[in-house]
Write a protein that holds these residues in place. Sequence first.
Motif, mmCIF file in Angstrom:
data_model
loop_
_atom_site.group_PDB
_atom_site.id
_atom_site.type_symbol
_atom_site.label_atom_id
_atom_site.label_comp_id
_atom_site.label_asym_id
_atom_site.label_seq_id
_atom_site.Cartn_x
_atom_site.Cartn_y
_atom_site.Cartn_z
ATOM 1 N N LEU A 111 -77.925 -40.815 55.141
ATOM 2 C CA LEU A 111 -76.714 -41.269 55.828
ATOM 3 C C LEU A 111 -76.919 -42.595 56.529
ATOM 4 O O LEU A 111 -75.988 -43.393 56.640
ATOM 5 C CB LEU A 111 -76.249 -40.209 56.831
ATOM 6 C CG LEU A 111 -75.838 -38.863 56.219
ATOM 7 C CD1 LEU A 111 -75.437 -37.884 57.307
ATOM 8 C CD2 LEU A 111 -74.676 -39.054 55.239
ATOM 9 N N LEU A 205 -76.110 -40.043 63.794
ATOM 10 C CA LEU A 205 -76.139 -39.519 62.431
ATOM 11 C C LEU A 205 -77.573 -39.173 62.007
ATOM 12 O O LEU A 205 -77.807 -38.153 61.353
ATOM 13 C CB LEU A 205 -75.550 -40.555 61.460
ATOM 14 C CG LEU A 205 -74.049 -40.508 61.218
ATOM 15 C CD1 LEU A 205 -73.637 -41.606 60.250
ATOM 16 C CD2 LEU A 205 -73.624 -39.153 60.694
ATOM 17 N N LEU A 239 -69.647 -39.224 61.390
ATOM 18 C CA LEU A 239 -69.304 -39.722 60.062
ATOM 19 C C LEU A 239 -68.061 -40.582 60.092
ATOM 20 O O LEU A 239 -67.999 -41.642 59.445
ATOM 21 C CB LEU A 239 -69.100 -38.541 59.100
ATOM 22 C CG LEU A 239 -70.333 -37.730 58.699
ATOM 23 C CD1 LEU A 239 -69.919 -36.502 57.903
ATOM 24 C CD2 LEU A 239 -71.306 -38.580 57.892
ATOM 25 N N PHE A 258 -68.192 -42.116 52.304
ATOM 26 C CA PHE A 258 -68.263 -41.325 53.531
ATOM 27 C C PHE A 258 -66.963 -40.571 53.768
ATOM 28 O O PHE A 258 -66.978 -39.449 54.285
ATOM 29 C CB PHE A 258 -68.579 -42.222 54.723
ATOM 30 C CG PHE A 258 -70.045 -42.447 54.947
ATOM 31 C CD1 PHE A 258 -70.767 -41.600 55.760
ATOM 32 C CD2 PHE A 258 -70.709 -43.496 54.332
ATOM 33 C CE1 PHE A 258 -72.124 -41.785 55.970
ATOM 34 C CE2 PHE A 258 -72.063 -43.695 54.517
ATOM 35 C CZ PHE A 258 -72.782 -42.834 55.350
#
Length: 569
Positions: A111, A205, A239, A258
């Motif tokens: 991520l 994240l 996110l 995403f």
Amino acid sequence: NKIIGEGQPRVKNVQTQTYRSFNGCDVFAWCLKEDDDLEDIDSILEKMEDSSGLSYETKSGVIADSRPLLYVEHRNLNPETELKRYFGARAVLGDQRPRQRQRPYIRSTWLTAPKNTWPRYSKTGIAMRLLETGRGVQHFTFEHHREYQQVQFRFLDAVESLDPNNIVLLLQMNPYHVDSLLQLSEVCRMQEDQEMARDLVERALYSLECAFHPVFSLTSGTCRLDYRRPENRAFYLSLFKHMIFLEKRGCPRTALEFCKLILSLDPENDPLCVLLLIDLLSLRAREYAFLTRMFQEWEGHRNLSQLPNFAFSVPLAYFLLSQQEELSEAELSQAWERAAHLLQHALIMFPSVLMPLLDHCSVQPDSRVTSHSFFGLQAQISQPPALNQLVSLYVGRTHSLWKDPAIMAWLETNVHEVLRRVDTSEPVVEEFAQKRKVRYQSAPRNISRHVILSELKEATAALPLEVTSQPLMGFDPLPPLDSITSYTRPERMTQPSNESTLSLFFRSFLPNFTLQGEVRQDGAEEAGAGQDLNQGVNRLMAAMRDMLANIQFQEPPRDENPDGDADWD
């Protein structure tokens, strides 16, 4: 090693030739001797996917994908992949590679990429647990261990103090506390420090990805997280905020990936209502086939045409497809007709979109449009507030996509055709008018949550009073009414009535502050850093008492000439 497919290692900086399996095919990976050749890997993989039978051509000539709609590709989660397509590997990476060889080992994630400037990562007390498996999907949840719960309680105290410095102090002791990172990121964004705000979100994240369950997959689209559980909300919000930063950075393709990931976590409820944004990212990333495929597959059970953004963006995608030279004449004509049909339906269903859209594009409509009541001011005044939110959100976000002269000429042609259909009283006009009256009476909570996160002034101004009247926290905006809580914050005991005014003053911005000799009723153990902070504040209080005791107030000098025009010193 990072992973290219499910469990397949990335080959880099090796001196021997190696075979790897990718998507069920034996793939030959060339060895790399120079860092400039890194961009070749992505082009090789794209060729492999093109020849792996994962796409097919529909009757309309549009290339469709046989993979699941919300399938996520690991390499498209990295913004460097998109930037290298635009500028090349040398411009994006620079001299980054040689330095990375000398850096200490840092856990590799998908991520976000950990940075050397971040604090050293250690276990934070967050874990992920598999709840159940059924009907082809797996339900997970994040969990907070006892030590993390104590940090969470101190964070809530810091938020209530309304002093960001208390959150900074908490992060100094717990550098990977997720909610603190998100809240401080919001403070940095409000202070126009976008770089720091983005860095804090990426760190959040990274902390959450390090806690993933071994079988939790980002790419399968079958892993679910329930937004009603407070522990899961931080992942959604991280996110979403990261996606917004990517879009502003000029990486719409990465942001779209995403967005698909967020939607795959709970496609039925869509707690952050990313359906209001996925069309814009698809258009900016030029993923027209994905947007049209999503409309075709989801229209039957999700009524996407009843959202103004899909009603207008899907015909725009078909129009842009009709401008591609690689399609045949028949395919171009079919896409053109489909685009015109859907755009006319959108204009009839949502007539209040046209005039604000033209106004944002600085386009003056002709006299026929301005003089007709269908697109007039009454169309905007008569629409329900919930519909006004959706229209304002769409126009504020996507008006720049409509400024192209060819698109504006196409829009003008269809507007005139709609006026002809209105004048002839076609049944569809009255049918859509009745739908507008019955629907859009009140916005669901996920739409209001999305509007809050969007921070578009036009849309937030239309939020109902029951939403704006309640406190909105950046780490958990508009929580669900049916939350599933696994632990609760202990109630704070009422303070003694003989507490001094000065002590109450300090407690107003330091909730954990205690005077010397006081005993906290909850019996919680004080951390060493917290004790040092209390001792420092106690010394500060003693100094302030001495200062207040020695203050002598003097009367100001009387003005002998009250009517004079002398200047103030």
